[in-house]
Design an enzyme around this catalytic site. Sequence first.
Site, short mmCIF file in Angstrom:
data_model
loop_
_atom_site.label_atom_id
_atom_site.label_comp_id
_atom_site.label_asym_id
_atom_site.label_seq_id
_atom_site.Cartn_x
_atom_site.Cartn_y
_atom_site.Cartn_z
N HIS B 177 3.00 2.66 2.09
CA HIS B 177 2.76 3.95 1.45
C HIS B 177 1.44 3.96 0.69
O HIS B 177 1.14 3.04 -0.06
CB HIS B 177 3.91 4.29 0.52
CG HIS B 177 4.01 5.74 0.27
ND1 HIS B 177 3.22 6.38 -0.67
CD2 HIS B 177 4.76 6.71 0.84
CE1 HIS B 177 3.50 7.68 -0.65
NE2 HIS B 177 4.43 7.90 0.24
N PRO B 178 0.66 5.01 0.86
CA PRO B 178 -0.69 5.01 0.30
C PRO B 178 -0.82 5.48 -1.15
O PRO B 178 -1.92 5.60 -1.66
CB PRO B 178 -1.44 6.00 1.22
CG PRO B 178 -0.39 6.95 1.66
CD PRO B 178 0.89 6.18 1.73
N CYS B 179 0.29 5.75 -1.82
CA CYS B 179 0.13 6.47 -3.09
C CYS B 179 -0.64 5.69 -4.14
O CYS B 179 -1.25 6.28 -5.00
CB CYS B 179 1.46 6.94 -3.64
SG CYS B 179 2.62 5.61 -3.93
N GLY B 180 -0.66 4.37 -4.09
CA GLY B 180 -1.40 3.65 -5.13
C GLY B 180 -2.80 3.24 -4.70
O GLY B 180 -3.57 2.72 -5.51
N THR B 181 -3.13 3.47 -3.45
CA THR B 181 -4.35 2.89 -2.89
C THR B 181 -5.61 3.27 -3.64
O THR B 181 -6.44 2.41 -3.95
CB THR B 181 -4.50 3.27 -1.40
OG1 THR B 181 -3.36 2.82 -0.67
CG2 THR B 181 -5.75 2.65 -0.81
#
Lengths: 97, 229
Positions: B177-181
Amino acid sequence: MATVEIQSPSSVRKVVVHLRATGDAPILKQVKFKIPGSDKFAKVIDFLRRQLHRETLFVYVNSAFSPNPDELVIDLYNNFGFDGKLVVNYACSMAWG
Amino acid sequence: MDISSWDGTISLAEFHVAARALVEKWKRVSSASPPWSWVSCPKQPWVASHEVEGYLSLENIILVSIKEEHDELLSFPQKEETSCSDKEESIDIATLVQSQSDRDEICYYDLHIVYSASYRVPVLYFRVYYSDGEPLEFEDIKKHLPAHSAKTLLDSKWTFITQEEHPYLKRPWYKLHPCGTGEWMKLLFQGDVSLARNGAAIEVYLISWLSFVGQVVGLRIPYEMLNQL
């Protein structure tokens, strides 16, 4: 670029690791360590995690990549070390609590 | 790029620059490994006509073997590879099939790097399957992920695996999941202001990103890729 010295089997080449806080990460009291080159990078990561009591730490070399924990410290030093040491940066985030 | 105000995300155009840089550099330094390739896709209707659509692909690779210690990047033996790594011969591809959920054999990975327009960052999509093509159950995938790295990353709030429809292939894939990238890419690059000043950040963005994200699946980045980082 650091070069490898030929060592006799009985001597373990030690690597100087310099831990560098970036961003808002807490600065350690002691930042320079000597560890056996045959140790895995995982040891550095685990050490940092224990010292800083953080699970979410980004540990990286130069600017910026994360070495696989299975990499040997001596290999990292030979490839990315300079001035006789391996600089290991760490960062953690405040934003996500 | 002004690093201090940068939020760690990139535009679609920047993703293309970064993707091209990754493909070229990987091919140059790592000719024995299977190459990343760019797959072009039919345009989605809402994409501006001058913008290319596509993703990076690395398929049919063995990343981990049974209860391994070292993660090697190897070519899929069935393909006619012109360059075979020496290490291939030492892998015994014997199949031990005890029960469906207890298959203890080599598994293969397909890795895709897809740009997320909503998060403005790259996202790793992957699937894992046995030599007969059967996909692994999620629980079995977790067992095959390299223990140390996977645990670290999956315990972190910033990285977790979800199953979603692949944006182009329209089949369920796993993704990180990209939410923290954006957050952690910004954290990384803030350590080196010179990187921002001479505009080199975009060229290395994907390589940096991959060195972190790749650890979840056990992808090892060759040292030569990382030399300018």
